[in-house]
Design a protein around this motif. Structure first.
Motif, PDB file in Angstrom:
ATOM      1  N   THR A   1      44.995  36.410  23.181  1.00 45.38           N
ATOM      2  CA  THR A   1      44.966  36.636  25.430  1.00 45.38           C
ATOM      3  C   THR A   1      45.926  36.837  25.090  1.00 45.38           C
ATOM      4  OG1 THR A   1      44.083  34.112  25.095  1.00 45.38           O
ATOM      5  CG2 THR A   1      45.257  35.393  26.935  1.00 45.38           C
ATOM      6  N   ILE A   2      46.308  38.230  26.048  1.00 46.44           N
ATOM      7  CA  ILE A   2      47.618  39.028  26.516  1.00 46.44           C
ATOM      8  C   ILE A   2      47.813  39.101  27.626  1.00 46.44           C
ATOM      9  CG2 ILE A   2      48.255  41.225  26.266  1.00 46.44           C
ATOM     10  CD1 ILE A   2      45.991  42.428  24.614  1.00 46.44           C
ATOM     11  N   GLU A   3      48.634  37.987  27.762  1.00 48.94           N
ATOM     12  CA  GLU A   3      49.393  37.503  28.477  1.00 48.94           C
ATOM     13  C   GLU A   3      50.793  38.787  29.068  1.00 48.94           C
ATOM     14  OE1 GLU A   3      51.156  33.623  28.083  1.00 48.94           O
ATOM     15  OE2 GLU A   3      49.308  32.871  27.105  1.00 48.94           O
ATOM     16  N   PHE A   4      50.640  38.383  30.801  1.00 45.98           N
ATOM     17  CA  PHE A   4      51.786  39.356  30.946  1.00 45.98           C
ATOM     18  C   PHE A   4      52.111  38.489  32.335  1.00 45.98           C
ATOM     19  CE2 PHE A   4      47.878  41.802  29.496  1.00 45.98           C
ATOM     20  CZ  PHE A   4      48.587  42.881  29.479  1.00 45.98           C
ATOM     21  N   LEU A   5      53.125  39.037  32.560  1.00 48.23           N
ATOM     22  CA  LEU A   5      53.950  38.957  34.059  1.00 48.23           C
ATOM     23  C   LEU A   5      53.531  39.606  34.970  1.00 48.23           C
ATOM     24  CD1 LEU A   5      57.597  38.276  33.703  1.00 48.23           C
ATOM     25  CD2 LEU A   5      55.392  36.021  33.787  1.00 48.23           C
ATOM     26  N   PHE A   6      53.033  39.422  36.653  1.00 49.58           N
ATOM     27  CA  PHE A   6      52.136  40.230  37.546  1.00 49.58           C
ATOM     28  C   PHE A   6      53.651  40.654  38.528  1.00 49.58           C
ATOM     29  CE2 PHE A   6      50.087  40.981  41.098  1.00 49.58           C
ATOM     30  CZ  PHE A   6      49.183  42.142  40.688  1.00 49.58           C
ATOM     31  N   GLN A   7      53.355  41.607  38.834  1.00 56.04           N
ATOM     32  CA  GLN A   7      54.790  41.362  39.954  1.00 56.04           C
ATOM     33  C   GLN A   7      55.055  42.828  40.874  1.00 56.04           C
ATOM     34  OE1 GLN A   7      58.653  39.446  40.233  1.00 56.04           O
ATOM     35  NE2 GLN A   7      59.902  41.051  40.978  1.00 56.04           N
ATOM     36  N   ASP A   8      54.536  42.998  42.362  1.00 53.10           N
ATOM     37  CA  ASP A   8      54.899  43.816  43.071  1.00 53.10           C
ATOM     38  C   ASP A   8      53.572  45.267  42.584  1.00 53.10           C
ATOM     39  OD1 ASP A   8      57.198  42.547  44.370  1.00 53.10           O
ATOM     40  OD2 ASP A   8      58.120  43.600  43.004  1.00 53.10           O
ATOM     41  N   GLY A   9      52.850  44.111  42.028  1.00 49.55           N
ATOM     42  CA  GLY A   9      51.752  45.348  41.803  1.00 49.55           C
ATOM     43  C   GLY A   9      51.651  46.266  39.858  1.00 49.55           C
ATOM     44  N   GLU A  10      52.580  45.882  39.016  1.00 51.40           N
ATOM     45  CA  GLU A  10      52.912  46.149  38.135  1.00 51.40           C
ATOM     46  C   GLU A  10      51.965  44.793  36.781  1.00 51.40           C
ATOM     47  OE1 GLU A  10      53.418  49.372  36.711  1.00 51.40           O
ATOM     48  OE2 GLU A  10      53.449  49.674  39.045  1.00 51.40           O
ATOM     49  N   PHE A  11      52.260  45.315  35.739  1.00 53.48           N
ATOM     50  CA  PHE A  11      51.496  44.044  34.028  1.00 53.48           C
ATOM     51  C   PHE A  11      52.815  44.206  33.838  1.00 53.48           C
ATOM     52  CE2 PHE A  11      47.774  44.472  36.416  1.00 53.48           C
ATOM     53  CZ  PHE A  11      47.450  43.618  36.218  1.00 53.48           C
ATOM     54  N   TYR A  12      53.149  43.608  33.274  1.00 49.13           N
ATOM     55  CA  TYR A  12      54.336  43.229  31.721  1.00 49.13           C
ATOM     56  C   TYR A  12      54.364  42.862  30.941  1.00 49.13           C
ATOM     57  CZ  TYR A  12      57.564  45.694  35.535  1.00 49.13           C
ATOM     58  OH  TYR A  12      57.454  46.301  36.937  1.00 49.13           O
ATOM     59  N   PHE A  13      53.656  43.120  29.744  1.00 49.31           N
ATOM     60  CA  PHE A  13      53.148  41.897  28.430  1.00 49.31           C
ATOM     61  C   PHE A  13      54.729  40.535  28.568  1.00 49.31           C
ATOM     62  CE2 PHE A  13      54.342  41.376  24.050  1.00 49.31           C
ATOM     63  CZ  PHE A  13      52.637  40.981  24.083  1.00 49.31           C
ATOM     64  N   ILE A  14      54.204  40.482  27.583  1.00 52.35           N
ATOM     65  CA  ILE A  14      54.822  38.249  27.766  1.00 52.35           C
ATOM     66  C   ILE A  14      54.682  38.477  26.305  1.00 52.35           C
ATOM     67  CG2 ILE A  14      55.947  36.091  27.861  1.00 52.35           C
ATOM     68  CD1 ILE A  14      54.476  36.228  30.709  1.00 52.35           C
ATOM     69  N   GLU A  15      53.500  38.199  26.100  1.00 57.11           N
ATOM     70  CA  GLU A  15      52.876  37.826  24.178  1.00 57.11           C
ATOM     71  C   GLU A  15      51.824  38.087  24.247  1.00 57.11           C
ATOM     72  OE1 GLU A  15      54.005  33.881  23.740  1.00 57.11           O
ATOM     73  OE2 GLU A  15      53.719  32.488  25.324  1.00 57.11           O
ATOM     74  N   MET A  16      51.493  37.731  23.167  1.00 55.99           N
ATOM     75  CA  MET A  16      50.389  37.285  22.887  1.00 55.99           C
ATOM     76  C   MET A  16      49.638  36.016  22.147  1.00 55.99           C
ATOM     77  SD  MET A  16      47.145  39.693  20.921  1.00 55.99           S
ATOM     78  CE  MET A  16      45.199  39.306  20.418  1.00 55.99           C
ATOM     79  N   ASN A  17      48.624  35.645  22.319  1.00 58.61           N
ATOM     80  CA  ASN A  17      48.599  33.838  21.541  1.00 58.61           C
ATOM     81  C   ASN A  17      46.961  34.575  20.772  1.00 58.61           C
ATOM     82  OD1 ASN A  17      49.788  31.756  22.823  1.00 58.61           O
ATOM     83  ND2 ASN A  17      49.654  32.507  25.047  1.00 58.61           N
ATOM     84  N   THR A  18      46.887  34.351  19.401  1.00 54.09           N
ATOM     85  CA  THR A  18      46.133  34.689  18.642  1.00 54.09           C
ATOM     86  C   THR A  18      45.058  33.748  17.782  1.00 54.09           C
ATOM     87  OG1 THR A  18      47.508  34.300  16.646  1.00 54.09           O
ATOM     88  CG2 THR A  18      47.497  36.800  17.369  1.00 54.09           C
ATOM     89  N   ARG A  19      44.762  33.132  19.263  1.00 56.90           N
ATOM     90  CA  ARG A  19      43.828  31.517  18.403  1.00 56.90           C
ATOM     91  C   ARG A  19      42.975  31.731  19.948  1.00 56.90           C
ATOM     92  NH1 ARG A  19      46.305  28.889  22.363  1.00 56.90           N
ATOM     93  NH2 ARG A  19      48.526  28.736  22.474  1.00 56.90           N
ATOM     94  N   LEU A  20      41.876  31.145  20.522  1.00 57.81           N
ATOM     95  CA  LEU A  20      41.598  30.520  22.071  1.00 57.81           C
ATOM     96  C   LEU A  20      42.647  29.213  22.747  1.00 57.81           C
ATOM     97  CD1 LEU A  20      38.234  29.799  22.061  1.00 57.81           C
ATOM     98  CD2 LEU A  20      37.976  28.127  21.104  1.00 57.81           C
ATOM     99  N   GLN A  21      42.168  29.625  23.291  1.00 60.30           N
ATOM    100  CA  GLN A  21      43.033  29.212  24.102  1.00 60.30           C
ATOM    101  C   GLN A  21      42.622  27.968  24.952  1.00 60.30           C
ATOM    102  OE1 GLN A  21      46.040  31.410  24.634  1.00 60.30           O
ATOM    103  NE2 GLN A  21      46.466  31.411  26.402  1.00 60.30           N
ATOM    104  N   ILE A  22      43.487  26.846  25.617  1.00 60.45           N
ATOM    105  CA  ILE A  22      43.478  25.719  26.584  1.00 60.45           C
ATOM    106  C   ILE A  22      42.187  25.696  27.526  1.00 60.45           C
ATOM    107  CG2 ILE A  22      44.157  23.365  27.514  1.00 60.45           C
ATOM    108  CD1 ILE A  22      46.211  23.576  25.878  1.00 60.45           C
TER     109      ILE A  22
END
Length: 447
Positions: free
Chosen positions: A273-294
């Motif tokens: 899972t690749i996690e992003f912050l999304f604000q004003d129409g733009e995506f910003y990478f936070i981190e990647m979880n290299t596993r199954l997610q809850i």
């Protein structure tokens, strides 16, 4: 295909993995601490091995004990589940060195994405948009001041090896930058044994959007849309939904393709899972979880794809059973994380479950290892169930969730079900008008 899989985890996720294995004709081995001797996954597994006392460090984090259990039971693969050793590169390497398959990414990818500074660098290389900030670890106070000045206040200082909100501090001006920098390093050292920190621009009202991807060893990588995980308290997710009410079709397709292309270039194999912050129409990478997610069930509900089954398949060397064109988003889904905790004070509430009735009906799924008479131990995370619902529309799913929460019965201990009932009745939630700071204000009675 594997003949026997050892499940190196506990609770609802261990049971979830067991179910997938059984449907694939794979035998299972449950490992457990003494506190979990009566757990449902232990009762249902073909074999079980006690690996230590209640403390996680002596049981679920005991690599040697888990490897020994796999060896004596003849397991040919280990599924690490969620948390514990699921993103531990040393454990993955140890598993492979013993001739056992690790059901997850390669140790190299675990290392790359396990350190947030390395992960951010990798994201840049593979064309993923990132939050403006430092290029890597901040090496001193002078550098911290320089980067903050270039980025612009407010800034967020984060632990490079962090997670769960630990080692994070916000500085709104140069006057409080040094205090935030020192506190973040101190907390990072105490929590992760590593005081390295980096800096990012602090976004004032973002959504937390994550993209589910899966890849195989044949070069195939697909994405399965996004999940909105913005409803958080103390950086811990409380309720998730998919798809996000904040994204349109063009934004969804754009960020999904960016994520899949990046993972294909990286040669990534397994779920992630690749996690992003999304604000004003733009995506910003936070981190990647290299596993199954809850929260993986909400994606399963809207795509009809069994992520655990597919994860096991690709670990065995099989190609993905579907292409990107086969992935169709159908309807809407919500997941409520039900915790054993006081809904007002959020204090843990372990103890014996006197009554348990899972909600049911069309489009309702409950992932839980609870049963009447089960004693919730005080030694682990408070998550005890996940209530997941699906509907043809967001409103239909929301009405179904409201009804399902009314049906759900967990007696003998306190749970956060009342909080979920209040939360989904809030006008902002009904309208999908929330961000990652909304729930904290809601709980505090500010909105």
């Amino acid at each position: 295909m594997f003949e026997k899989v050892l499940i190196a985890n506990r609770g609802e996720i261990a049971l979830r993995i067991h179910r997938a294995c059984r449907e694939m004709g794979i035998r299972t081995v449950a490992v457990h601490s003494t506190a979990d001797a009566e757990a449902m996954n232990v009762r249902l597994a073909d074999e079980s091995v006690c690996i230590g006392p209640p403390a996680s460090r002596d049981s679920y984090l005991n690599m040697a004990a888990i490897i020994s259990a796999a060896t004596i039971t003849g397991a040919d693969a280990i599924h690490p589940g969620i948390g514990f050793l699921s993103e531990n590169a040393a454990f993955a390497q140890m598993v492979e060195e013993h001739g056992i398959t690790f059901i997850g990414p390669s140790p190299e990818h675990l290392i790359m994405m396990g350190d947030k500074v390395q992960a951010k660098d990798a994201a840049k290389r593979f064309g993923i948009p990132v939050v403006p900030g430092s290029d890597g670890e901040i090496t001193g106070e002078a550098e911290a001041k320089r980067i903050a000045g270039e980025t612009g206040y407010p800034v967020l200082i984060k632990a490079a090896a962090g997670g769960g909100g630990k080692g994070m501090r916000v500085a709104t001006s140069e006057a409080d930058l040094m205090a935030a920098y020192t506190m973040a390093r101190t907390e990072a050292k105490a929590s992760f044994g590593n005081d390295a920190v980096y800096m990012e621009k602090y976004l004032s009202h973002p959504r937390h959007i994550e993209i589910q991807i899966i890849g195989d060893s044949h070069g195939n990588v697909v994405h399965l849309g996004e999940r909105d995980c913005s409803l958080q308290r103390r950086h811990q997710k409380v309720l998730e939904e998919a798809p996000s009410p904040a994204l349109n079709a063009e934004q969804r397709a754009r960020i999904g393709k960016i994520a899949a292309d990046a993972m294909r270039s990286m040669g990534y194999k397994s779920v992630g899972t690749i996690e992003f912050l999304f604000q004003d129409g733009e995506f910003y990478f936070i981190e990647m979880n290299t596993r199954l997610q809850i929260e993986h069930p909400v994606t399963e509900m809207i795509t009809g794809i069994d992520l655990v089954r597919e994860q096991i398949r690709v670990a065995s060397g099989a190609p993905l059973s579907f292409t990107q064109d086969d992935v169709v988003i159908n309807g809407h889904a919500f997941e409520c994380r039900i915790n054993a905790e006081d809904p007002e004070t959020f204090m843990p509430s372990p103890g014996r479950v006197t009554d348990f009735h899972a909600a049911g009906g069309l489009g309702v799924r409950v992932d839980s290892a609870l049963y009447s008479g089960y004693r919730v131990p005080p030694n682990y995370d408070s998550l005890i169930a996940k209530l997941v619902v699906h509907g043809r529309t967001r409103n239909e799913a929301l009405m179904r969730l409201r009804r399902a929460l009314e049906e759900m019965v967990i007696g003998g201990i306190k749970t956060n079900i009342p909080l979920h009932s209040r939360l989904i009745a809030a006008p902002d939630f009904i309208n999908g008008a929330y961000d990652i700071r909304w729930l904290e204000k809601f709980v505090a009675g500010e909105i």
